[in-house]
Write a protein that holds these residues in place. Structure first.
Motif, PDB file in Angstrom:
ATOM      1  N   CYS A 391       0.862  -1.187   0.000  1.00 54.33           N
ATOM      2  CA  CYS A 391       0.000   0.000   0.000  1.00 54.33           C
ATOM      3  C   CYS A 391       0.898   1.236   0.000  1.00 54.33           C
ATOM      4  O   CYS A 391       1.785   1.365   0.865  1.00 54.33           O
ATOM      5  N   ILE A 392       0.667   2.137  -0.954  1.00 58.39           N
ATOM      6  CA  ILE A 392       1.586   3.256  -1.187  1.00 58.39           C
ATOM      7  C   ILE A 392       0.814   4.567  -1.176  1.00 58.39           C
ATOM      8  O   ILE A 392      -0.277   4.664  -1.748  1.00 58.39           O
ATOM      9  N   LEU A 393       1.405   5.566  -0.560  1.00 57.68           N
ATOM     10  CA  LEU A 393       0.835   6.918  -0.545  1.00 57.68           C
ATOM     11  C   LEU A 393       1.788   7.875  -1.238  1.00 57.68           C
ATOM     12  O   LEU A 393       2.982   7.905  -0.931  1.00 57.68           O
ATOM     13  N   GLY A 394       1.266   8.669  -2.181  1.00 56.19           N
ATOM     14  CA  GLY A 394       2.004   9.775  -2.791  1.00 56.19           C
ATOM     15  C   GLY A 394       1.381  11.082  -2.349  1.00 56.19           C
ATOM     16  O   GLY A 394       0.173  11.281  -2.519  1.00 56.19           O
ATOM     17  N   VAL A 395       2.190  11.978  -1.761  1.00 54.34           N
ATOM     18  CA  VAL A 395       1.638  13.198  -1.157  1.00 54.34           C
ATOM     19  C   VAL A 395       1.724  14.412  -2.070  1.00 54.34           C
ATOM     20  O   VAL A 395       1.309  15.506  -1.697  1.00 54.34           O
ATOM     21  N   GLY A 396       2.270  14.247  -3.299  1.00 50.97           N
ATOM     22  CA  GLY A 396       2.379  15.380  -4.204  1.00 50.97           C
ATOM     23  C   GLY A 396       3.580  16.242  -3.901  1.00 50.97           C
ATOM     24  O   GLY A 396       4.488  15.859  -3.147  1.00 50.97           O
ATOM     25  N   ALA A 397       3.603  17.432  -4.499  1.00 49.88           N
ATOM     26  CA  ALA A 397       4.743  18.337  -4.343  1.00 49.88           C
ATOM     27  C   ALA A 397       4.317  19.556  -3.531  1.00 49.88           C
ATOM     28  O   ALA A 397       4.012  19.449  -2.347  1.00 49.88           O
ATOM     29  N   GLU A 398       4.234  20.735  -4.166  1.00 49.30           N
ATOM     30  CA  GLU A 398       3.849  21.953  -3.456  1.00 49.30           C
ATOM     31  C   GLU A 398       2.695  22.674  -4.133  1.00 49.30           C
ATOM     32  O   GLU A 398       1.778  23.151  -3.470  1.00 49.30           O
ATOM     33  N   LEU A 399       2.719  22.754  -5.471  1.00 48.92           N
ATOM     34  CA  LEU A 399       1.686  23.464  -6.206  1.00 48.92           C
ATOM     35  C   LEU A 399       0.686  22.492  -6.809  1.00 48.92           C
ATOM     36  O   LEU A 399       1.042  21.397  -7.229  1.00 48.92           O
ATOM     37  N   ASN A 400      -0.582  22.922  -6.862  1.00 44.52           N
ATOM     38  CA  ASN A 400      -1.635  22.110  -7.481  1.00 44.52           C
ATOM     39  C   ASN A 400      -1.625  20.676  -6.959  1.00 44.52           C
ATOM     40  O   ASN A 400      -1.722  19.707  -7.711  1.00 44.52           O
ATOM     41  N   VAL A 401      -1.524  20.559  -5.659  1.00 38.40           N
ATOM     42  CA  VAL A 401      -1.329  19.258  -5.020  1.00 38.40           C
ATOM     43  C   VAL A 401      -2.628  18.462  -4.978  1.00 38.40           C
ATOM     44  O   VAL A 401      -3.713  19.008  -4.797  1.00 38.40           O
ATOM     45  N   ASN A 402      -2.500  17.154  -5.147  1.00 39.56           N
ATOM     46  CA  ASN A 402      -3.512  16.194  -4.731  1.00 39.56           C
ATOM     47  C   ASN A 402      -2.759  15.025  -4.102  1.00 39.56           C
ATOM     48  O   ASN A 402      -1.532  15.058  -3.996  1.00 39.56           O
ATOM     49  N   ALA A 403      -3.462  14.023  -3.651  1.00 38.47           N
ATOM     50  CA  ALA A 403      -2.825  12.852  -3.049  1.00 38.47           C
ATOM     51  C   ALA A 403      -3.300  11.610  -3.776  1.00 38.47           C
ATOM     52  O   ALA A 403      -4.429  11.552  -4.265  1.00 38.47           O
ATOM     53  N   THR A 404      -2.419  10.608  -3.845  1.00 37.05           N
ATOM     54  CA  THR A 404      -2.771   9.337  -4.480  1.00 37.05           C
ATOM     55  C   THR A 404      -2.447   8.190  -3.536  1.00 37.05           C
ATOM     56  O   THR A 404      -1.388   8.169  -2.909  1.00 37.05           O
TER      57      THR A 404
END
Length: 750
Positions: A391-404
């Protein structure tokens, strides 16, 4: 002859789409006995009957809104004492699926609210199994009314009768409501005191037509609305005098103000109803709303919107500015008291309803078939991708962020969150991950974040990893872009504004070669100084001098009113390299070119210089220039200084800006700047593909939204017999980064 029977388990997006009523109808039609119920995020069916195989085939087809991952049939354990077919109360269970996004009101419900004979006549929250809110009102799974914010509104006898009627499209519609029992809408003044109007929507329309600015609560949060005449006043109150706004229009008005092709028409009228960025028929029209050659348009997508426009028709109004009520990059405002607190100096009144919004959802934005912002109607977005058992979480960067979140063969990406540069948006990121993770039953083995060590999202990922005992890794920003676009061996082009590079400089014009875990930087734009760091993004004339640090630019700045002290300070800053980080950013080159042409000397909203440059270039004809390359550390480098020098010389020979010839020459120069920059980038990619023996070229990054740059790269790549890839499900900008992070993490753990 014995009857066939079995337990049928259905996985996918099978809740909130009318799946149980669909199964019930199929069972009745085929004389099947048994039960159906939601379990976790799945659907379980116990069935017996002579037409069992036909019944299973119908289930595999499913209702229109369903996305079926699998249908498994196992023997029915124990006796089957079924006399009929029934829908049972839901229960807890596996979390293999996901709830669908919020979607626009359907034609049948729209007909109901406009029919004086219907009990839904003029009721703003009318919906059925085929339309309305889903994700924005969901507290928990399984998806039943008591786990949504509709639980506050007990159904009346008439609604209960429809809910129980298999012949009704509101059979087991969890959002069923009517004027008798459902959420209400009211009008409030700027202090939050109720204005006691019997017809609050009609009163709001009258106030809009009179020039007032109205904040209204929609599916996923508050918008601010006004007429075209009031748009300058709204911009003044918001302090965004140059920023283009989107509009909500009737279909007829959309056709009059913009050129709409078939794909754009489908996007405008589809179930998602996003904002679609369209080319104006007359670029000088609606300049008080958008001073660009494009305008973002959306059609009414809720009952509230349709009723408002119906009332506005009496005032001969078929267009409203419709912009999110939050500050750019901040979360949507969802609560009336918060709206009054933050918008009392902006809105004259508030049209609000009392249905609580659990999960904010901004409007999605599409241009040329590509998502610019992934949100309402499209997200949560569920993508099948084999990345193993972790199970993996991607938190995005800084701008226009979403999470996956990746789990069990699927990546689920949240709606747009914003720019995680402040505690409030960081908190929203954390809340979104908690909500989405809870709906999915996520227990993270790996958390992936951007390489930049000071991003708030990076610090959050590290803290969460410590709390959960999960492994935490970083992936370079632009490699995440390419991973989101394709996982096959490729040459990857990543062109955007900012991304932390391996060498700790600011990347943004990159050519990679290889595959997800092994993307080598084989080319890039020339690294140049950013005088003042972030100050150079706000005042792009500083970026112009960073690219071309010589007396000719200082003379230009002198002509434009820079004082001798300011010019000398800038000169010394670059010469001594004081706070002058290096960047290979494509966005910064476009900023500098906009500054050179004098069309954007100060950025007042994200992306403004490049957007204004593109708008001017839309009227121009590009000319090919000689391009200069060199090799640094084994990578090919396009000289952007040479491009700027050529542009500068061309600029000095232009006729006066106020003349028709001067305007056309300026447009031609803007077009040539974009065209030759794209030629240079595409040339590096094609040569890298030849040298590395690769046949695929992938393009990502926010600059890829620029039509001329994207299509120039596309044309050159295809002309050389290569396959061109862009992601058509995720934004080319940073809205794809969290997905790319998850892809990278999954490959890393293989």
């Amino acid at each position: 002859m014995s009857e066939d029977c079995g337990t049928i388990r259905v996985r996918g997006i099978v809740q909130g789409v009318g799946f149980r009523p669909y199964v019930y109808a199929a069972a009745v039609a085929l004389n099947i006995r048994g039960t159906v119920k939601n379990i976790g995020s799945e659907v379980e069916i116990l069935a017996i009957g002579d037409h069992f195989d036909q019944f299973v085939a119908a289930i595999r087809h499913g209702p229109t809104r369903a996305v079926i991952d699998s249908v498994t049939v196992t023997p029915l354990i124990g006796p089957a004492p079924f006399n009929n077919f029934s829908i049972l109360t839901s229960s807890e269970g596996a979390r293999s699926g996901m709830i669908p996004p919020d979607i626009a009101i359907c034609d049948e419900c729209l007909a109901d609210i406009t029919n004086p004979e219907s009990r839904y006549y003029r009721y703003w929250a009318t919906s059925c199994v085929n339309c309305g809110p889903r994700y924005s009102i969901l507290d928990q799974l399984p998806y039943d009314r008591q786990r949504t914010t509709m639980d506050t509104f007990p159904v009346c006898e008439d609604c209960r009768a429809e809910y129980s009627n298999p012949a009704s499209r509101r059979h087991h519609a969890q959002t069923i409501a009517c004027p008798t029992c459902g959420p209400g809408v009211r009008l409030y003044d700027r202090n939050g005191d109720e204005i006691g109007e019997e017809e609050p929507i009609d009163e709001a329309a009258a106030r809009l037509a009179a020039g007032e600015i109205v904040a209204l609560k929609g599916i996923g949060g508050f918008h601010i609305a006004c007429t075209e005449a009031a748009a300058p006043q709204l911009k003044e109150r918001l302090g965004r005098t140059k920023q283009p706004f989107a509009v909500m229009v009737t279909p007829a008005r959309a056709d009059r103000i913009a050129q709409i092709n078939e794909g754009e028409q489908q996007a405008l009228t589809g179930i998602e109803h996003p904002i679609v960025v369209l080319v104006k028929r007359d670029r000088n029209a609606l300049k008080g709303i958008s001073n660009l050659h494009t305008i973002g348009c959306m059609l009414p997508y809720t009952g509230l919107h349709h009723l408002l426009f119906s009332a506005l028709a009496d005032h001969a109004t078929d267009l409203l500015v419709m912009t999110s009520a939050n500050m750019p990059g901040y979360p949507m405002i969802t609560d009336l008291s918060e709206a009054v607190t933050h918008l009392s100096g902006v809105a004259d009144c508030f049209l609000s309803h009392d249905r609580r919004i659990v999960n904010r959802c901004d409007d999605s934005v599409i241009r040329d078939g590509y998502l610019i912002r992934l949100s309402r109607g499209y997200a949560p977005l569920r993508t099948r991708i084999p990345l193993g058992d972790r199970c993996i979480l991607g938190v995005g960067a800084e701008l226009n962020v979403n999470a996956t979140i990746y789990r069990d063969g699927f990546a689920i990406t949240s709606p747009h969150i914003g720019n995680v540069r402040n505690p409030k948006t960081l908190q929203y990121l954390e809340q979104t991950i908690e909500t989405l993770g809870g709906l999915l039953g996520a227990e993270y083995d790996l958390i992936v974040h951007d390489l930049h060590p000071r991003f708030l999202s990076t610090r959050f990922a590290e803290r969460l990893g410590d709390e959960l005992g999960a492994e935490v890794i970083a992936v370079q920003h632009h490699r995440a872009h390419i991973a989101a676009t394709t996982q096959e061996p490729c040459v990857g082009i990543a062109i955007d504004g900012v991304g932390y590079g391996d060498d700790r400089t600011i990347w943004g014009g990159e050519i990679f070669a290889g595959e997800t875990l092994h993307l080598d930087r084989v080319g890039h734009l020339e690294s140049v100084s950013m005088p003042g760091g972030d100050l150079a993004t706000r005042f792009p004339e500083r970026m112009l001098y960073g690219l071309l640090p010589d007396d000719t630019v200082l003379d230009l700045l002198d002509e434009r009113g820079w004082s001798e002290v300011e010019r000398r300070a800038l000169q010394q800053q670059v010469a001594k390299q004081i706070n002058t980080p290096l960047t290979s950013s494509t966005g910064r080159v476009l900023d500098a070119m906009a500054a050179l042409l004098g069309i954007c000397r100060e950025r007042t909203y994200d992306g403004e210089p490049a957007m204004v440059l593109e708008s001017v270039a839309a009227e121009g004809t590009p000319h090919s220039w000689d391009l200069e390359y060199r090799t640094e550390d084994g990578a090919e480098v396009l000289s952007t200084r040479a491009l700027v020098r050529k542009a500068f010389n061309e600029y000095r020979s232009l006729d006066r800006p106020g003349t028709r010839s001067g305007q056309q020459q300026r447009a031609d120069l803007a077009a040539s700047i974009q065209f030759n920059l794209a030629r240079g980038i595409a040339g590096m990619a094609v040569r890298a593909a030849d040298e590395q023996g690769l046949s695929v070229v992938a393009l990502s990054g926010g600059v890829a939204i620029n039509a001329m740059i994207r299509e120039t790269i596309h044309t050159i790549v295809c002309k050389h017999g290569l396959t061109f890839r862009m992601n058509d499900r995720y934004p080319p900008g940073d809205g794809c980064v969290s997905f790319g992070q998850v892809v990278y993490g999954g490959k890393k753990m293989d």
